[in-house]
Design a protein around this motif. Sequence first.
Motif, PDB file in Angstrom:
ATOM      1  N   HIS A 172     -15.441  -3.136  -3.629  1.00  0.00           N
ATOM      2  CA  HIS A 172     -16.821  -3.372  -4.028  1.00  0.00           C
ATOM      3  C   HIS A 172     -17.655  -3.808  -2.828  1.00  0.00           C
ATOM      4  O   HIS A 172     -17.195  -4.552  -1.955  1.00  0.00           O
ATOM      5  CB  HIS A 172     -16.888  -4.435  -5.124  1.00  0.00           C
ATOM      6  CG  HIS A 172     -18.180  -4.422  -5.889  1.00  0.00           C
ATOM      7  ND1 HIS A 172     -19.336  -4.985  -5.398  1.00  0.00           N
ATOM      8  CD2 HIS A 172     -18.504  -3.904  -7.105  1.00  0.00           C
ATOM      9  CE1 HIS A 172     -20.311  -4.823  -6.268  1.00  0.00           C
ATOM     10  NE2 HIS A 172     -19.833  -4.169  -7.328  1.00  0.00           N
ATOM     11  N   LYS A 214     -11.295 -12.420  -2.239  1.00  0.00           N
ATOM     12  CA  LYS A 214     -10.253 -12.882  -3.149  1.00  0.00           C
ATOM     13  C   LYS A 214      -8.897 -12.375  -2.696  1.00  0.00           C
ATOM     14  O   LYS A 214      -7.895 -13.110  -2.705  1.00  0.00           O
ATOM     15  CB  LYS A 214     -10.555 -12.397  -4.566  1.00  0.00           C
ATOM     16  CG  LYS A 214      -9.482 -12.716  -5.596  1.00  0.00           C
ATOM     17  CD  LYS A 214      -9.833 -12.102  -6.940  1.00  0.00           C
ATOM     18  CE  LYS A 214      -8.723 -12.310  -7.950  1.00  0.00           C
ATOM     19  NZ  LYS A 214      -9.015 -11.640  -9.253  1.00  0.00           N
ATOM     20  N   TRP A 215      -8.833 -11.133  -2.282  1.00  0.00           N
ATOM     21  CA  TRP A 215      -7.579 -10.518  -1.838  1.00  0.00           C
ATOM     22  C   TRP A 215      -7.047 -11.222  -0.595  1.00  0.00           C
ATOM     23  O   TRP A 215      -5.899 -11.664  -0.539  1.00  0.00           O
ATOM     24  CB  TRP A 215      -7.818  -9.036  -1.588  1.00  0.00           C
ATOM     25  CG  TRP A 215      -6.614  -8.257  -1.153  1.00  0.00           C
ATOM     26  CD1 TRP A 215      -5.305  -8.578  -1.352  1.00  0.00           C
ATOM     27  CD2 TRP A 215      -6.612  -7.021  -0.445  1.00  0.00           C
ATOM     28  NE1 TRP A 215      -4.485  -7.612  -0.819  1.00  0.00           N
ATOM     29  CE2 TRP A 215      -5.263  -6.640  -0.258  1.00  0.00           C
ATOM     30  CE3 TRP A 215      -7.611  -6.191   0.044  1.00  0.00           C
ATOM     31  CZ2 TRP A 215      -4.903  -5.477   0.409  1.00  0.00           C
ATOM     32  CZ3 TRP A 215      -7.247  -5.021   0.695  1.00  0.00           C
ATOM     33  CH2 TRP A 215      -5.904  -4.676   0.874  1.00  0.00           C
ATOM     34  N   VAL A 267      -5.341  -8.066  -7.168  1.00  0.00           N
ATOM     35  CA  VAL A 267      -6.721  -7.619  -7.039  1.00  0.00           C
ATOM     36  C   VAL A 267      -6.747  -6.115  -7.298  1.00  0.00           C
ATOM     37  O   VAL A 267      -5.918  -5.381  -6.756  1.00  0.00           O
ATOM     38  CB  VAL A 267      -7.287  -7.915  -5.626  1.00  0.00           C
ATOM     39  CG1 VAL A 267      -8.706  -7.389  -5.493  1.00  0.00           C
ATOM     40  CG2 VAL A 267      -7.257  -9.406  -5.341  1.00  0.00           C
ATOM     41  N   THR A 268      -7.688  -5.672  -8.115  1.00  0.00           N
ATOM     42  CA  THR A 268      -7.769  -4.243  -8.391  1.00  0.00           C
ATOM     43  C   THR A 268      -8.414  -3.513  -7.222  1.00  0.00           C
ATOM     44  O   THR A 268      -9.113  -4.112  -6.389  1.00  0.00           O
ATOM     45  CB  THR A 268      -8.601  -3.968  -9.653  1.00  0.00           C
ATOM     46  OG1 THR A 268      -9.970  -4.353  -9.414  1.00  0.00           O
ATOM     47  CG2 THR A 268      -8.060  -4.746 -10.846  1.00  0.00           C
ATOM     48  N   TYR A 269      -8.178  -2.222  -7.175  1.00  0.00           N
ATOM     49  CA  TYR A 269      -8.768  -1.399  -6.108  1.00  0.00           C
ATOM     50  C   TYR A 269     -10.288  -1.492  -6.152  1.00  0.00           C
ATOM     51  O   TYR A 269     -10.947  -1.607  -5.115  1.00  0.00           O
ATOM     52  CB  TYR A 269      -8.319   0.052  -6.289  1.00  0.00           C
ATOM     53  CG  TYR A 269      -8.962   1.023  -5.322  1.00  0.00           C
ATOM     54  CD1 TYR A 269      -8.453   1.173  -4.027  1.00  0.00           C
ATOM     55  CD2 TYR A 269     -10.075   1.779  -5.694  1.00  0.00           C
ATOM     56  CE1 TYR A 269      -9.047   2.058  -3.138  1.00  0.00           C
ATOM     57  CE2 TYR A 269     -10.672   2.660  -4.806  1.00  0.00           C
ATOM     58  CZ  TYR A 269     -10.154   2.799  -3.528  1.00  0.00           C
ATOM     59  OH  TYR A 269     -10.744   3.666  -2.649  1.00  0.00           O
ATOM     60  N   GLU A 270     -10.864  -1.470  -7.368  1.00  0.00           N
ATOM     61  CA  GLU A 270     -12.322  -1.518  -7.508  1.00  0.00           C
ATOM     62  C   GLU A 270     -12.879  -2.839  -6.980  1.00  0.00           C
ATOM     63  O   GLU A 270     -13.932  -2.874  -6.325  1.00  0.00           O
ATOM     64  CB  GLU A 270     -12.704  -1.338  -8.981  1.00  0.00           C
ATOM     65  CG  GLU A 270     -12.480   0.065  -9.533  1.00  0.00           C
ATOM     66  CD  GLU A 270     -11.015   0.383  -9.782  1.00  0.00           C
ATOM     67  OE1 GLU A 270     -10.669   1.571  -9.879  1.00  0.00           O
ATOM     68  OE2 GLU A 270     -10.208  -0.587  -9.868  1.00  0.00           O
ATOM     69  N   GLU A 271     -12.166  -3.933  -7.241  1.00  0.00           N
ATOM     70  CA  GLU A 271     -12.613  -5.231  -6.727  1.00  0.00           C
ATOM     71  C   GLU A 271     -12.575  -5.264  -5.206  1.00  0.00           C
ATOM     72  O   GLU A 271     -13.517  -5.715  -4.551  1.00  0.00           O
ATOM     73  CB  GLU A 271     -11.714  -6.347  -7.274  1.00  0.00           C
ATOM     74  CG  GLU A 271     -11.924  -6.690  -8.736  1.00  0.00           C
ATOM     75  CD  GLU A 271     -10.983  -7.778  -9.196  1.00  0.00           C
ATOM     76  OE1 GLU A 271     -11.443  -8.744  -9.830  1.00  0.00           O
ATOM     77  OE2 GLU A 271      -9.759  -7.679  -8.924  1.00  0.00           O
ATOM     78  N   ALA A 272     -11.485  -4.781  -4.636  1.00  0.00           N
ATOM     79  CA  ALA A 272     -11.326  -4.837  -3.176  1.00  0.00           C
ATOM     80  C   ALA A 272     -12.342  -3.967  -2.451  1.00  0.00           C
ATOM     81  O   ALA A 272     -12.749  -4.289  -1.332  1.00  0.00           O
ATOM     82  CB  ALA A 272      -9.908  -4.409  -2.791  1.00  0.00           C
ATOM     83  N   GLN A 318     -16.728  -9.688  -2.479  1.00  0.00           N
ATOM     84  CA  GLN A 318     -16.087 -10.829  -3.139  1.00  0.00           C
ATOM     85  C   GLN A 318     -14.645 -10.511  -3.530  1.00  0.00           C
ATOM     86  O   GLN A 318     -13.776 -11.373  -3.446  1.00  0.00           O
ATOM     87  CB  GLN A 318     -16.892 -11.233  -4.381  1.00  0.00           C
ATOM     88  CG  GLN A 318     -18.252 -11.826  -4.037  1.00  0.00           C
ATOM     89  CD  GLN A 318     -18.899 -12.515  -5.221  1.00  0.00           C
ATOM     90  OE1 GLN A 318     -18.247 -13.235  -5.959  1.00  0.00           O
ATOM     91  NE2 GLN A 318     -20.194 -12.294  -5.394  1.00  0.00           N
ATOM     92  N   GLY A 319     -14.399  -9.271  -3.941  1.00  0.00           N
ATOM     93  CA  GLY A 319     -13.029  -8.884  -4.259  1.00  0.00           C
ATOM     94  C   GLY A 319     -12.153  -8.871  -3.029  1.00  0.00           C
ATOM     95  O   GLY A 319     -10.984  -9.289  -3.063  1.00  0.00           O
TER      96      GLY A 319
END
Length: 421
Positions: A208, A216-217, A201-206, A212-213
Amino acid sequence: MRNSEIKILTTQRATPSQVPRRGLATQPIQTKASTVSSRASSPVSGGLANHLKRGTASAAAIRPLAPGDEPPLHVAEVSPDDLPIVSLGDGKVAIGWDTRTWSRFHNIWLRDHCRCPECFHPVTKQRLLDTFSIPHDITPVRVDPKIEGLEVSWPSTDSHISLYPWSWLQRNSYDPIIHKPDPANEKILWGSRIEQSPPTVTYEEAMHEDDQGLFKWLSNITDPCGLQLFHLLSHTEGSGGASFLVDGFYAASVLKDVHPEAYEVLSKVHVPAHAAGESSVTYRPNPPTGYPVLRHDPVTGELSQVRWNNDDRSAMNHLDPRLVDECAIRAWNKCLTSADSEFWLQLQPGTAVVFDNYRVLHGRSAFTGKRRMCGAYVGGDEYRSKLAVLTERFAPDAVLRATNDLSSAVTNGRNIWNSAL
């Protein structure tokens, strides 16, 4: 519960002899002055090879049925056009899900689990009914199958009526237990092949704001701190220090298949441990005799935790003499150090690795030069709480999906029929 603790490890210069390869552990490893020799992964052979040829075992295969145990039953969800049959007698309410499957609920159990606003606070989600005031021989006046669920009329001056959703009754059936698969709780075992596509998971996703990120993480981490994080800040004037991870549940499934007697020993014998590398601290488990390497849920029998750090294993002074010559830990070590089990990765500055400390064992190779590493621990309670909240939002279970639209079911953002309550 406590907040996450962040610690920057001391910057150090090292040679390969000073910073040897570290062995596998599910707990923080204390620095030691002595050199630990490197080991090479030995070829897989014999029973272990046969196991690996059969593919990765499912998590469910880890738990054997106890003697006399019956496998959980499966029933279909209730259809509005085909409501269950209900009957009352012998201190219980019986519900016929189909022609062969019946659940029985004690009258006192049903009364104690009423979720109406008078019996269960809709905001705090706490029981208001005084359990101990319920007559032991309480008997419903009437039981009726409704589209929304089982309606029970109780003897009282105010004609108290309770409603129990069908999906909730199936999830909480205890006589017999009805198994409703929950994909969120399924454990996917992994070995070295995870290197091809590790959960990322990217930093931006986590970070946000829609979460949702983050969901996912956390969903990719199945569970003595719950989570452990390593973040390499820098590595200069040298090389090496590759990290390796092993899925302890996968190794346990291999051990159980190839050496079931060793699996049983490691599930029963308590192993003491210590962390005493600094003169100002001495950490020992409570009780001091420690815990088994493989811990299981006392109700379901499923594997729930792996504890192993051979470097910090204390004196085995309570061991049954007959087990001294047992090769249980040798067989266990062979499973852990199989090339098929190890996932190697070279951390780069800016990349963090997070894993379940109840399940994943970790170590590293020797390194030269100067490294700065940031580490953090997150308590299991905090992790599970956040994941549970996000699961309600993004992946609600069958009970929540069936009851979210019921009158008064959701108050203050939470469903009173939530399976955690």
